[in-house]
Scaffold this active site. Structure first.
Site, mmCIF file in Angstrom:
data_model
loop_
_atom_site.group_PDB
_atom_site.id
_atom_site.type_symbol
_atom_site.label_atom_id
_atom_site.label_comp_id
_atom_site.label_asym_id
_atom_site.label_seq_id
_atom_site.Cartn_x
_atom_site.Cartn_y
_atom_site.Cartn_z
ATOM 1 N N HIS A 12 103.375 71.238 33.835
ATOM 2 C CA HIS A 12 103.542 70.619 35.155
ATOM 3 C C HIS A 12 104.873 70.994 35.830
ATOM 4 O O HIS A 12 105.370 70.256 36.680
ATOM 5 C CB HIS A 12 103.404 69.084 35.037
ATOM 6 N N HIS A 59 108.532 60.899 35.216
ATOM 7 C CA HIS A 59 109.870 61.325 34.810
ATOM 8 C C HIS A 59 110.914 60.374 35.396
ATOM 9 O O HIS A 59 111.740 60.777 36.223
ATOM 10 C CB HIS A 59 110.138 62.753 35.266
ATOM 11 N N HIS A 193 109.938 73.458 25.846
ATOM 12 C CA HIS A 193 111.077 73.503 26.760
ATOM 13 C C HIS A 193 112.069 72.410 26.425
ATOM 14 O O HIS A 193 111.714 71.364 25.906
ATOM 15 C CB HIS A 193 110.682 73.459 28.238
ATOM 16 N N GLU A 240 106.230 66.503 25.365
ATOM 17 C CA GLU A 240 105.175 66.240 26.361
ATOM 18 C C GLU A 240 103.793 66.669 25.843
ATOM 19 O O GLU A 240 102.767 66.166 26.296
ATOM 20 C CB GLU A 240 105.477 66.971 27.680
HETATM 21 C C1 DHB Z 1 110.990 71.601 34.118
HETATM 22 C C2 DHB Z 1 109.912 71.267 33.298
HETATM 23 C C3 DHB Z 1 109.459 69.960 33.229
HETATM 24 O O1 DHB Z 1 108.434 69.561 32.419
HETATM 25 C C4 DHB Z 1 110.033 68.975 34.007
HETATM 26 O O2 DHB Z 1 109.520 67.735 33.962
HETATM 27 C C5 DHB Z 1 111.118 69.286 34.820
HETATM 28 C C6 DHB Z 1 111.596 70.603 34.874
HETATM 29 C C7 DHB Z 1 111.495 73.001 34.210
HETATM 30 O O3 DHB Z 1 111.018 73.891 33.490
HETATM 31 O O4 DHB Z 1 112.378 73.259 35.029
HETATM 32 FE FE FE Z 2 108.178 67.306 32.459
#
Ligand code: DHB
Ligand code: FE
Length: 280
Positions: A12, A59, A193, A240
């Site tokens: 997302h 978030h 991530h 996530e």
């Molecule tokens: C990013 C990824 C995410 O899942 C999020 O909630 C906010 C930022 C990113 O890759 O920048």
């Molecule tokens: Fe996220």
């Protein structure tokens, strides 16, 4: 009877929404990302789902740290795109399905899952970016959405095992709703991530792809993975991914993979996307 016909999973990443909203999808950085959704956009046009159970995480947008429900279900008639600090995304209002949502709440809560019932909630990139990736930029979303929010922001987060069992309960709830509806379930967020701390920027291609194989082929074994392993291998935001197990729990033990896509990097994230159909 309502029926869950397919599961979709996708990351997302908020920058994906910004790329679309600002007309930058054909730039060299973005072109391969959106190309990975060409099949999906045609597929969903043909499938014409009536309702999506959209499993996502907020978030700290609708829920502040004052109140953080582990699992929540939206029973509202509509949801406004949230202002995440730079104005709401220019996307349509998200229409809900209050009757099916209330039925699911009744069924799932009576099966001992303590869902928080949410009557008003603005929806952030966690929900609107997956809609944009699958439907593009329509005037109006061509589907009703029941948001299922999962806490993966404040520890402790729910286990993969609990998420998978919730998916199974959601399926039973949908299948006991007395109206012919084509329902899809989407799991969103991930893949690897980490946005913060000394390991910011962490991506783990090999682990992500092995995790995807297991999600498809042996999800029950995968539910035994601890939250610590997600964080260690996939980063602090890689957790996530447990939301994808809710989607998987709502499908048959055997599934057909209609589409699978993985691309690195997208913003700070490894973007993953699958479409799964029941095989039984
Ligand atoms: C990013 C990824 C995410 O899942 C999020 O909630 C906010 C930022 C990113 O890759 O920048
Ligand atoms: Fe996220």
């Amino acid at each position: 009877m309502a029926k869950i016909t397919a599961g979709v999973a996708t990351s997302h990443v908020p920058a994906v929404g910004a790329a679309l909203d600002n007309g930058r999808t054909h730039e060299p950085y973005w072109q391969p990302v959106f190309a990975g959704f060409e099949y999906s956009k045609q597929w969903i046009k043909d499938e014409k789902p009536d309702v999506i159970l959209l499993v996502f995480n907020d978030h700290a947008t609708a829920f502040s740290l004052d109140i953080v429900p582990t699992f929540a279900i939206g029973t509202a008639a509509s949801y406004q795109p949230a202002d995440e600090g730079w104005g709401p995304r220019p996307v349509p209002v998200v229409e809900g399905h209050p009757e099916l949502a209330a039925h699911i709440a009744q069924s799932v809560i009576q099966e001992d899952f303590d869902l928080t019932i949410v009557g008003k909630m603005d929806v952030d990139h966690g929900l609107t970016v997956p809609l944009s990736l699958m439907f593009g930029q329509p005037e109006k979303w061509p589907v009703k959405v029941i948001p299922i929010a999962v806490n993966v922001v404040l520890y402790p987060v729910p286990s993969g095992r609990r998420c998978f069992a919730l998916g199974q309960a959601l399926r039973r709830a949908v299948e006991s709703f007395d109206e012919n509806l084509n329902v899809q379930i989407w799991g969103t967020g991930g893949m690897s991530h980490q946005l913060q701390g000394p390991r910011a920027g962490l991506i783990n291609r090999e682990w992500d792809n092995a995790w995807l194989d297991r999600l498809i082929e042996d999800p029950v074994e995968l539910t035994k993975m601890s939250p610590v392993e997600y964080v260690r291998e996939a980063g602090s935001e890689g957790i996530e991914l447990v939301m994808w197990l809710i989607m998987r729990g709502a499908l048959d033990p055997n599934v057909n993979v209609l589409h699978r896509f993985y691309h690195v990097p997208v913003s700070n994230t490894a973007l993953g996307h699958v479409i799964l159909e029941n095989a039984e």
